[in-house]
Scaffold this motif. Structure first.
Motif, short mmCIF file in Angstrom:
data_model
loop_
_atom_site.label_atom_id
_atom_site.label_comp_id
_atom_site.label_asym_id
_atom_site.label_seq_id
_atom_site.Cartn_x
_atom_site.Cartn_y
_atom_site.Cartn_z
N ALA A 117 47.01 13.79 -11.83
CA ALA A 117 46.74 14.26 -13.19
C ALA A 117 46.75 13.06 -14.14
O ALA A 117 47.75 12.35 -14.24
CB ALA A 117 47.79 15.29 -13.63
N VAL A 118 45.62 12.85 -14.80
CA VAL A 118 45.49 11.76 -15.76
C VAL A 118 45.06 12.37 -17.09
O VAL A 118 44.10 13.14 -17.15
CB VAL A 118 44.45 10.72 -15.30
CG1 VAL A 118 44.33 9.59 -16.32
CG2 VAL A 118 44.81 10.18 -13.92
N ASP A 119 45.78 12.01 -18.14
CA ASP A 119 45.40 12.43 -19.49
C ASP A 119 45.06 11.18 -20.29
O ASP A 119 45.81 10.20 -20.30
CB ASP A 119 46.54 13.21 -20.15
CG ASP A 119 46.71 14.58 -19.51
OD1 ASP A 119 45.82 15.42 -19.68
OD2 ASP A 119 47.73 14.78 -18.81
N GLN A 120 43.90 11.24 -21.01
CA GLN A 120 43.36 10.06 -21.67
C GLN A 120 43.08 10.37 -23.13
O GLN A 120 42.59 11.45 -23.47
CB GLN A 120 42.06 9.63 -21.00
CG GLN A 120 42.19 9.42 -19.49
CD GLN A 120 40.85 9.19 -18.82
OE1 GLN A 120 40.55 8.09 -18.40
NE2 GLN A 120 40.02 10.22 -18.73
N GLY A 121 43.39 9.41 -23.98
CA GLY A 121 43.13 9.57 -25.41
C GLY A 121 42.96 8.21 -26.06
O GLY A 121 42.99 7.17 -25.39
#
Length: 325
Positions: A117-121
Motif C-alpha cells: 500500500a502506497v499513498d502519494q501526495g
C-alpha cells in the motif's frame, strides 16, 4: 545540454485512439504525463520502490501486465546476506490499483500473503507492506525543489513507454523483521521507478541507480538505444542534469560480481557489487530473468555546464533484465 525536448506542461501520454501522443515525447523534471492507456494485452503498469539503508536493501513492486499482476517484496540484510522474498502472480491483476500520474494517488496490490500500500501526495509518499516475517512502514518526504526524471521512449506509435525515475529521496521509518524493528533514517535513500506503456513482447534492459549525500545517478541502456530518448541523468542537491547520449555497458555475464563499467560522453562510472540477486519467472507466456547487483559506485558524471560530479561512495544497484511478457 541534451538534444531531447523538455516538456514543461501537463500532457496526455496517448491520443484518443490509444496511440502515442507525439506531444508527449520528451523528458521532464517533474511528473507531467497522464497515462491514459487504452486497449488490453500489451499495457504494462508498475510502481517499483527501492530503498537502501545502512543495514538493509528493500524492493517493493506493484504491477499490472493486463493478464496478470506481478507483486513482490524483497529484503536483503546487508550484514548477514540473508534474503527474504515474497512474490504473487494475480490473474488479470485483480485488486491492483495504479494511478495515472506519478506521485499522486493510491497504489494497492495484494496476492497470497503479500500486501503493498502506497499513498502519494504533494508532500511525499508513505510505503506500507506486509509479508511473512516482514513489515514495512516508511515515509518518503518530497523535499522542496526536488526534481525527478520523466522520459517517454517511442519505439513506434503503438509501442512506447513512459518512465519516471525519482532517485535520492530521503526516507525514514521502520523495517520490522521477525519481530525486530530496524529504524530507517540517516544514510537511507529511496528510489521510485514508475512505468506506464505498451511494450513489445521480448525486451532486454539495463538499469543502474545510486545515491549519497547531495548526489544521485540514474543510468539506463539497451531498451532505449536508437530511439532518440534516454533515461540518463545526474542529480546534484536535487537538481536534474539530463544526459542525452546512449551509454556503453560492460559487465561479465559469467561473473556478475565483477566490476561493471558504464561510459559515455558525460559519464565514466564503475560499479562494484557486493551482492547479487537473481529473480526468475517462467509461466510459459510470462517469463523473465533479472540479475540485480547491489554495490558501490566510483567515477564521475558531468552536469549541464560541464562540471564533473564525483560519484565515489554512492550506494545502489545495477541490473540486467530479460523479459518475455
Amino acid at each position: 545540454m541534451t538534444h531531447e525536448r523538455e516538456i514543461t506542461e501537463p500532457v496526455d501520454l496517448c491520443r484518443p485512439d490509444g496511440r502515442l501522443n507525439p506531444d508527449a515525447v520528451g523528458w521532464s523534471r517533474r511528473p507531467l504525463h497522464r497515462s491514459n492507456l487504452r486497449g488490453w494485452g500489451r499495457a504494462k503498469r508498475w510502481e517499483h520502490w527501492g530503498v537502501v539503508t545502512p543495514t538493509h536493501i528493500l524492493g517493493l513492486v506493484a504491477s499490472s501486465l493486463d493478464y496478470a499482476g506481478v507483486q513482490s517484496l524483497y529484503l536483503l540484510d546487508r550484514r548477514t546476506g540473508r534474503e527474504t522474498t515474497a512474490e504473487a502472480v494475480v490473474p488479470f491483476a485483480r485488486g491492483t490499483v495504479l494511478p495515472p500520474v506519478s506521485g499522486s494517488g493510491a497504489v494497492r496490490a495484494r496476492g497470497g500473503n503479500l500486501t503493498v500500500a502506497v499513498d502519494q501526495g504533494p508532500d511525499g509518499s508513505t510505503l506500507r507492506a506486509a509479508a511473512p516475517g516482514v513489515e514495512v512502514d516508511l515515509t518518503v518526504p518530497l523535499p522542496p525543489g526536488h526534481e525527478s526524471l520523466g522520459v517517454v521512449v517511442p519505439w513506434s506509435t503503438r509501442r512506447f513507454q513512459y518512465t519516471v525515475k525519482d532517485i535520492g529521496r530521503p526516507v525514514h521509518g521502520t523495517l520490522t523483521v521477525d519481530g525486530t524493528a530496524h529504524p530507517v533514517g540517516e544514510g537511507s535513500y529511496a528510489a521510485l521507478d514508475h512505468g506506464r506503456g505498451k511494450w513489445r513482447y521480448a525486451v532486454r534492459w539495463n538499469w543502474a541507480a545510486g545515491s549519497g549525500p547531495g548526489r544521485s545517478i540514474q543510468l539506463g541502456g539497451k531498451w532505449t538505444d536508437g530511439t532518440g530518448s534516454t533515461e540518463n541523468a545526474v542529480f546534484v542537491d536535487g537538481r536534474l542534469h539530463k544526459i542525452g547520449a546512449d551509454l556503453t555497458w560492460e559487465y561479465d555475464r559469467a561473473d556478475w560480481l565483477r566490476p561493471w563499467r558504464i561510459t559515455g560522453d558525460r559519464v565514466d562510472v564503475a560499479f562494484h557489487p557486493f551482492h547479487e540477486r537473481v529473480a526468475r519467472t517462467n509461466l510459459v507466456v510470462l517469463a523473465g530473468e533479472t540479475h540485480q547487483c547491489f554495490g558501490h559506485f566510483t567515477g564521475w558524471a558531468a552536469t549541464d555546464d560541464g562540471e564533473r560530479v564525483d560519484l565515489d561512495g554512492l550506494v545502489g544497484w545495477a541490473e540486467e533484465a530479460r523479459n518475455r511478457w
